[in-house]
Scaffold this motif. Structure first.
Motif, PDB file in Angstrom:
ATOM      1  N   SER A 176      -7.370  -2.427   7.517  1.00 29.81           N
ATOM      2  CA  SER A 176      -7.436  -3.738   6.710  1.00 29.81           C
ATOM      3  C   SER A 176      -7.980  -4.887   7.601  1.00 29.81           C
ATOM      4  O   SER A 176      -7.720  -4.987   8.763  1.00 29.81           O
ATOM      5  CB  SER A 176      -5.764  -3.722   6.151  1.00 29.81           C
ATOM      6  OG  SER A 176      -5.058  -4.335   7.345  1.00 29.81           O
TER       7      SER A 176
ATOM      8  N   LEU B   4       0.847  -1.151   0.059  1.00 29.12           N
ATOM      9  CA  LEU B   4      -0.170   0.091   0.126  1.00 29.12           C
ATOM     10  C   LEU B   4       0.851   1.363   0.096  1.00 29.12           C
ATOM     11  O   LEU B   4       1.592   1.547   0.918  1.00 29.12           O
ATOM     12  CB  LEU B   4      -0.876  -0.048   1.110  1.00 29.12           C
ATOM     13  CG  LEU B   4      -1.808  -1.208   1.345  1.00 29.12           C
ATOM     14  CD1 LEU B   4      -2.541  -1.039   2.513  1.00 29.12           C
ATOM     15  CD2 LEU B   4      -2.966  -1.040   0.198  1.00 29.12           C
TER      16      LEU B   4
ATOM     17  N   ILE C  25      -9.843  -3.501   2.646  1.00 32.04           N
ATOM     18  CA  ILE C  25      -8.928  -2.329   3.000  1.00 32.04           C
ATOM     19  C   ILE C  25     -10.012  -0.833   2.691  1.00 32.04           C
ATOM     20  O   ILE C  25     -10.571  -0.841   1.659  1.00 32.04           O
ATOM     21  CB  ILE C  25      -7.872  -2.038   1.923  1.00 32.04           C
ATOM     22  CG1 ILE C  25      -6.876  -3.210   1.949  1.00 32.04           C
ATOM     23  CG2 ILE C  25      -7.097  -0.912   2.313  1.00 32.04           C
ATOM     24  CD1 ILE C  25      -5.649  -3.397   1.079  1.00 32.04           C
TER      25      ILE C  25
END
Length: 220
Positions: free
Chosen positions: A174, A163, A206
């Motif tokens: 998450s 990410l 997410i």
């Protein structure tokens, strides 16, 4: 390499071929098979023609003694789009072209590798097209796209996921990542979410509150 299929009503993503490092013929062939429209940036056209790919649109500023008639004969029918604006990259101009044609999604290859400045620009410039296009940049080692505020997808265990914030991103949560994030913040240059992975076969979730967050599915 065979030419691409024509898919009706543009229901599949278009394909842009930029001029970075080449991907494998296998990946390129998979994308070509279902792409209704293939756009090549002018700096890559000779490399693309060497692979025997049928090109639909050739786009760029043509600042190297470009001869349009040469490519019209070789790739008929082909659309030649001259985009002389020096305030945008050729990849940005290709995104503008797709938006003007009401094509909602695009895969991009040959947009990473080679020059680092081009790679960074190509990845971060996705942010400005958040509302216009669904953009996915692919190479042999990664698949990169901008996350919506809420994202869910099934992944096999141990899939590498990174990410990467564009600027500052807040309120990140998450589920099913080995290194979980709970109301976390990430900031480019200070703290990123690289080299995470999927904890177990199943859905990864997410979410984030504010900012622009790239997800990179990575393949070692």
């Amino acid at each position: 390499m065979s030419s691409h299929h024509i898919v009706r009503d543009d229901q599949e993503p278009a394909l842009i071929i930029a001029n970075g490092a080449a991907c494998s013929n296998e990946l390129l062939g998979q994308l070509l098979e279902w792409s209704p429209l293939v756009i090549v940036l002018d700096s890559a056209i000779e490399r693309v023609l060497e692979l025997g790919i049928k090109v639909d649109v050739l786009l760029g500023d043509f600042d190297r003694g470009f001869d349009a008639s040469h490519y019209r004969e070789m790739q008929y029918p082909i659309e030649i789009v001259h985009t002389p604006d020096q305030n945008k990259t050729d990849l940005e101009k290709a995104f503008d072209y797709l938006y003007e044609r009401n094509i909602p999604a695009v895969n991009v290859v040959w947009a990473t590798g080679k020059r680092a400045d081009h790679t960074i620009s190509n990845l971060t410039n996705m942010v400005q097209y958040r509302e216009q296009l669904k953009i996915v940049i692919l190479d042999d080692h990664s698949k990169v796209f901008l996350l919506p505020k809420k994202y869910e997808k099934w992944y096999p265990v141990n899939t590498p996921i990174s990410l990467i914030p564009i600027g500052h991103v807040t309120g990140i949560h998450s589920e099913n990542l080995f290194y979980p994030l709970t109301n976390d913040s990430l900031t480019i240059g200070y703290r990123t979410g690289s080299s995470n992975h999927v904890a177990a076969d199943g859905i990864v979730k997410i979410e984030h509150d504010e900012g622009d967050l790239l997800l990179m599915e990575c393949f070692d």
